[in-house]
Design an enzyme around this catalytic site. Structure first.
Site, mmCIF file in Angstrom:
data_model
loop_
_atom_site.group_PDB
_atom_site.id
_atom_site.type_symbol
_atom_site.label_atom_id
_atom_site.label_comp_id
_atom_site.label_asym_id
_atom_site.label_seq_id
_atom_site.Cartn_x
_atom_site.Cartn_y
_atom_site.Cartn_z
ATOM 1 N N ARG A 22 0.830 -1.186 0.000
ATOM 2 C CA ARG A 22 0.000 0.000 0.000
ATOM 3 C C ARG A 22 0.873 1.247 0.000
ATOM 4 O O ARG A 22 1.996 1.219 0.491
ATOM 5 C CB ARG A 22 -0.916 0.030 1.233
ATOM 6 C CG ARG A 22 -1.806 -1.190 1.357
ATOM 7 C CD ARG A 22 -2.768 -1.051 2.499
ATOM 8 N NE ARG A 22 -3.633 -2.218 2.595
ATOM 9 C CZ ARG A 22 -4.742 -2.249 3.298
ATOM 10 N NH1 ARG A 22 -5.122 -1.180 3.979
ATOM 11 N NH2 ARG A 22 -5.483 -3.342 3.338
ATOM 12 N N THR A 23 0.314 2.328 -0.524
ATOM 13 C CA THR A 23 0.987 3.616 -0.450
ATOM 14 C C THR A 23 0.709 4.200 0.923
ATOM 15 O O THR A 23 -0.348 4.777 1.172
ATOM 16 C CB THR A 23 0.476 4.572 -1.548
ATOM 17 O OG1 THR A 23 0.650 3.961 -2.823
ATOM 18 C CG2 THR A 23 1.239 5.883 -1.521
ATOM 19 N N LEU A 24 1.654 4.005 1.839
ATOM 20 C CA LEU A 24 1.474 4.504 3.198
ATOM 21 C C LEU A 24 1.769 5.990 3.292
ATOM 22 O O LEU A 24 1.264 6.677 4.169
ATOM 23 C CB LEU A 24 2.374 3.730 4.160
ATOM 24 C CG LEU A 24 2.134 2.221 4.217
ATOM 25 C CD1 LEU A 24 3.125 1.564 5.149
ATOM 26 C CD2 LEU A 24 0.712 1.927 4.667
ATOM 27 N N ASP A 81 0.287 6.524 -7.898
ATOM 28 C CA ASP A 81 -1.150 6.340 -7.736
ATOM 29 C C ASP A 81 -1.913 6.930 -8.923
ATOM 30 O O ASP A 81 -2.943 6.389 -9.336
ATOM 31 C CB ASP A 81 -1.628 6.978 -6.430
ATOM 32 C CG ASP A 81 -1.285 6.136 -5.211
ATOM 33 O OD1 ASP A 81 -0.841 4.987 -5.397
ATOM 34 O OD2 ASP A 81 -1.461 6.612 -4.076
ATOM 35 N N TRP A 129 -3.382 8.547 -3.202
ATOM 36 C CA TRP A 129 -2.963 9.860 -2.661
ATOM 37 C C TRP A 129 -2.940 10.912 -3.767
ATOM 38 O O TRP A 129 -1.874 11.406 -4.152
ATOM 39 C CB TRP A 129 -1.591 9.738 -2.004
ATOM 40 C CG TRP A 129 -1.608 8.952 -0.733
ATOM 41 C CD1 TRP A 129 -1.787 7.601 -0.602
ATOM 42 C CD2 TRP A 129 -1.446 9.462 0.584
ATOM 43 N NE1 TRP A 129 -1.744 7.246 0.720
ATOM 44 C CE2 TRP A 129 -1.535 8.360 1.471
ATOM 45 C CE3 TRP A 129 -1.229 10.744 1.099
ATOM 46 C CZ2 TRP A 129 -1.417 8.507 2.845
ATOM 47 C CZ3 TRP A 129 -1.100 10.879 2.470
ATOM 48 C CH2 TRP A 129 -1.194 9.780 3.327
#
Length: 245
Positions: A22-24, A81, A129
Site C-alpha cells: 500500500r501507499t502509506l 497512484d 494519494w
C-alpha cells in the site's frame, strides 16, 4: 493474506504476511493543477515537476491526460497512484468502446466514477494519494469538477488543487468570467501559475496547458514563463520580521 506456521516448543505460531503493498505515504508527488471553463470548453494547466520529498527530482512528468473522447484529467499528489488511476480509466474506456453502441462516456460519468473509486479506496484505508481535476465537453455542455483523495467531490467554473486552492482561486474569483476567450483564458492560467511558481517551493518553471473542446484534447508543448525576481520582498525577505538578524 498468507500465513506461515512455525513450531516453537511444541506451540504452533502463525505469522501473517501481506501479499499486497500500500501507499502509506506519498513519495514522488506533483503539485498544483489549475483549470477553468472558457467560452469554447475547458483549459487546464500544470507544471511538470515531480518532488521526491522536498527534493525536486523529476522535471518531465506529464500530469494531464485525455480520457476517452470527451474528458481531460489532471492530477496532483503521488505519481504512481495517478498511473494506477490511469490504468483504471483505460479499462473503463475499453469496456465502454466494446459496447460499440454509438455512445461514449462523458465527463460527468467519468467524474462520478472517479468519486466512487476514491471513496471506495478511502473506506478500505488504502487511499489513492491524489487530488483529481476532471474537465470535458459533450454535446456542447462544458463540465469541470474535482475529487479529493477521500472522495469529496464538487463542480465549479474554476478549480485548483494543492497550493493553487489557496493562491490561485482568489485570482480566479476576481478575474474569471464566463465569456473568456482562449487567449484570455491562457493568460489567466499563466498568471496563476506564475504566482504559484513564486510561492510554492515544489513548483517549477516548466508547464503545459491543455485545451478541451468538442473537437478533442490539445496539450501544449512544455514552456517557461517570464519571471521577475527583483521584488524587494524577494531580495531581503526577513526585513521587519520579528527575530530577524
Amino acid at each position: 493474506m498468507t500465513f506461515t506456521i512455525q513450531i516453537e516448543n511444541g506451540t504452533e505460531v502463525r505469522n501473517a504476511e501481506a501479499d499486497s503493498q500500500r501507499t502509506l505515504y506519498p513519495y514522488v508527488t506533483g503539485t498544483s493543477v489549475v483549470a477553468i471553463k472558457y467560452k469554447d470548453g475547458v483549459l487546464m494547466a500544470s507544471d511538470m515537476g515531480g518532488s521526491y520529498g522536498s527534493t525536486l527530482r523529476y522535471k518531465n512528468i506529464e500530469r494531464m491526460k485525455a480520457i476517452g473522447k470527451h474528458s481531460l484529467l489532471g492530477a496532483s499528489g503521488e505519481i504512481s497512484d495517478f498511473q494506477e488511476i490511469l490504468r483504471y480509466l483505460d479499462e473503463l474506456t475499453l469496456n465502454d468502446n466494446m459496447w460499440d453502441d454509438g455512445n461514449s462516456l462523458g465527463p460527468k460519468e467519468v467524474h462520478n466514477y472517479l468519486t466512487r473509486v476514491m471513496y471506495n479506496r478511502r473506506n478500505k484505508f488504502n487511499p489513492l494519494w491524489n487530488t483529481l481535476v476532471l474537465g470535458g465537453v459533450k454535446n456542447g455542455e462544458k463540465y469541470l469538477g474535482m475529487v479529493s483523495m477521500i472522495g469529496v467531490s464538487f463542480e465549479d467554473n474554476h478549480v485548483a488543487t494543492g497550493f493553487g486552492n489557496h493562491l490561485a482561486r482568489p485570482i480566479l474569483r476576481d478575474e474569471w468570467r464566463e465569456d473568456l476567450g482562449f487567449e484570455e483564458g491562457v493568460k489567466l492560467l499563466e498568471k496563476c501559475m506564475r504566482v504559484l511558481l513564486y510561492r510554492d517551493r515544489s513548483a517549477i518553471n516548466k508547464l503545459q496547458i491543455a485545451k478541451m473542446t468538442e473537437e478533442g484534447v490539445t496539450v501544449s508543448e512544455p514552456y517557461s514563463l517570464k519571471t521577475f525576481w527583483e521584488f524587494k520582498a524577494f531580495t531581503n525577505p526577513t526585513v521587519g520580521a520579528e527575530g530577524s538578524w
